[in-house]
Scaffold this active site. Structure first.
Site, PDB file in Angstrom:
ATOM      1  N   ASN A   2       0.834  -1.212   0.000  1.00 48.73           N
ATOM      2  CA  ASN A   2       0.000   0.000   0.000  1.00 48.73           C
ATOM      3  C   ASN A   2       0.865   1.256   0.000  1.00 48.73           C
ATOM      4  O   ASN A   2       0.573   2.222  -0.702  1.00 48.73           O
ATOM      5  CB  ASN A   2      -0.942   0.008   1.212  1.00 48.73           C
ATOM      6  CG  ASN A   2      -2.201  -0.781   0.943  1.00 48.73           C
ATOM      7  OD1 ASN A   2      -3.029  -0.377   0.141  1.00 48.73           O
ATOM      8  ND2 ASN A   2      -2.333  -1.927   1.587  1.00 48.73           N
ATOM      9  N   HIS A  33      -8.097  -0.604   6.116  1.00 44.85           N
ATOM     10  CA  HIS A  33      -8.481  -1.882   6.706  1.00 44.85           C
ATOM     11  C   HIS A  33      -9.026  -2.774   5.596  1.00 44.85           C
ATOM     12  O   HIS A  33      -9.826  -2.308   4.779  1.00 44.85           O
ATOM     13  CB  HIS A  33      -9.543  -1.664   7.791  1.00 44.85           C
ATOM     14  CG  HIS A  33      -9.870  -2.916   8.523  1.00 44.85           C
ATOM     15  ND1 HIS A  33      -9.008  -3.485   9.442  1.00 44.85           N
ATOM     16  CD2 HIS A  33     -10.940  -3.746   8.456  1.00 44.85           C
ATOM     17  CE1 HIS A  33      -9.549  -4.603   9.911  1.00 44.85           C
ATOM     18  NE2 HIS A  33     -10.716  -4.784   9.326  1.00 44.85           N
TER      19      HIS A  33
HETATM   20  C1  GRF Z   1      -3.221  -4.674   4.014  1.00 38.70           C
HETATM   21  O1  GRF Z   1      -4.171  -5.665   3.738  1.00 38.70           O
HETATM   22  C2  GRF Z   1      -3.806  -3.623   4.912  1.00 38.70           C
HETATM   23  O2  GRF Z   1      -5.162  -3.398   4.676  1.00 38.70           O
HETATM   24  C3  GRF Z   1      -3.628  -4.232   6.265  1.00 38.70           C
HETATM   25  O3  GRF Z   1      -2.377  -4.881   6.217  1.00 38.70           O
HETATM   26  C4  GRF Z   1      -2.076  -5.230   4.872  1.00 38.70           C
HETATM   27  C5  GRF Z   1      -0.761  -4.582   4.568  1.00 38.70           C
HETATM   28  O4  GRF Z   1      -0.290  -4.907   3.331  1.00 38.70           O
HETATM   29  N1  GRF Z   1      -3.793  -3.226   7.294  1.00 38.70           N
HETATM   30  P1  GRF Z   1       0.950  -4.094   2.733  1.00 38.70           P
HETATM   31  O5  GRF Z   1       2.045  -4.072   3.811  1.00 38.70           O
HETATM   32  O6  GRF Z   1       0.460  -2.727   2.378  1.00 38.70           O
HETATM   33  O7  GRF Z   1       1.392  -4.899   1.537  1.00 38.70           O
END
Ligand code: GRF
Length: 207
Positions: A15, A110
């Site tokens: 993300n 989330h």
């Molecule tokens: C994502 O699914 C986010 O929604 C959750 O943890 C995961 C993190 O993934 N809070 P990344 O580290 O962004 O790949």
């Protein structure tokens, strides 16, 4: 005015990478200038290095209490002149002093449609397993402002995905993650542009 953003990550940082790429590509009026991580080997570190973004490693256990932890975080955020904090897969509770300082300017993503499947205990694959076990036909992603409660605070953006044909939590996670990468940068762009108005518990999107 462009906002200076810090992302907080614990693991892979996909993300964070999506946000940084949208910012560096000029799609949103944000400069991603810092990535804070609590795990020494967070994959997000390499993603920051590849994009020329500064990193700070802040393990919670180095601090005796919340107050000392908060003081350190606030010092780092001030030093980098951070306007906007995006929690992106950050598995450590943010101390209330920091939440307060960034009220209205701290977001979280989330991997479910809040207020369903959120709160203490709903993290990682546990979220998607609970969604599967509940027999849900849709799940999705939620970007919200952070307040003093877990997975709580005005919702900025949500996107639903059909999961009727998913047979495992991993399948749901993969499908939801695609939408996370789309809505997180978009929501941050709108927030940076001042395109939300808060009315009680609701964030109203202005046109
Ligand atoms: C994502 O699914 C986010 O929604 C959750 O943890 C995961 C993190 O993934 N809070 P990344 O580290 O962004 O790949």
């Amino acid at each position: 005015m462009r906002k200076r953003l810090a992302a907080f990550c614990s693991h892979g940082g996909s993300n964070f990478a999506a946000i940084a790429d949208a910012a560096q590509g000029g799609a949103i009026p944000v400069d991603v200038v810092l990535m804070v991580h609590n795990n020494a080997y967070a994959g997000a570190k390499e993603k920051a290095a590849a994009r020329g973004i500064a990193t700070e490693w802040v393990p919670r256990k180095r601090f005796a209490d919340d107050a000392a932890y908060a003081t350190h975080l606030l010092e780092i955020l001030a030093r980098h002149r951070i306007d906007l904090v995006a929690l992106a897969g950050f598995m450590q509770r943010i101390p209330p002093q920091v939440v307060e300082r960034y009220a209205g300017w701290m977001t979280n993503i989330h991997p479910a449609l809040l207020p369903l499947f959120g709160g203490p205990g709903f993290y990682g694959m546990r979220v998607h397993r609970a969604v599967l076990e509940a027999g849900m036909k849709v799940s999705g992603a939620t970007v919200h402002l952070v307040d003093e409660h877990y997975d709580h605070g005005p919702i900025l953006m949500q996107r639903a995905v059909a999961i009727d044909d998913c047979r495992s939590p991993e399948e749901i996670a993969a499908r939801v993650l695609v939408e996370e990468h789309r809505i997180y940068p978009e929501a941050l762009g709108l927030l940076a542009e001042g395109r939300f108005r808060l009315e009680g518990a609701r964030a109203i999107r202005l046109s």
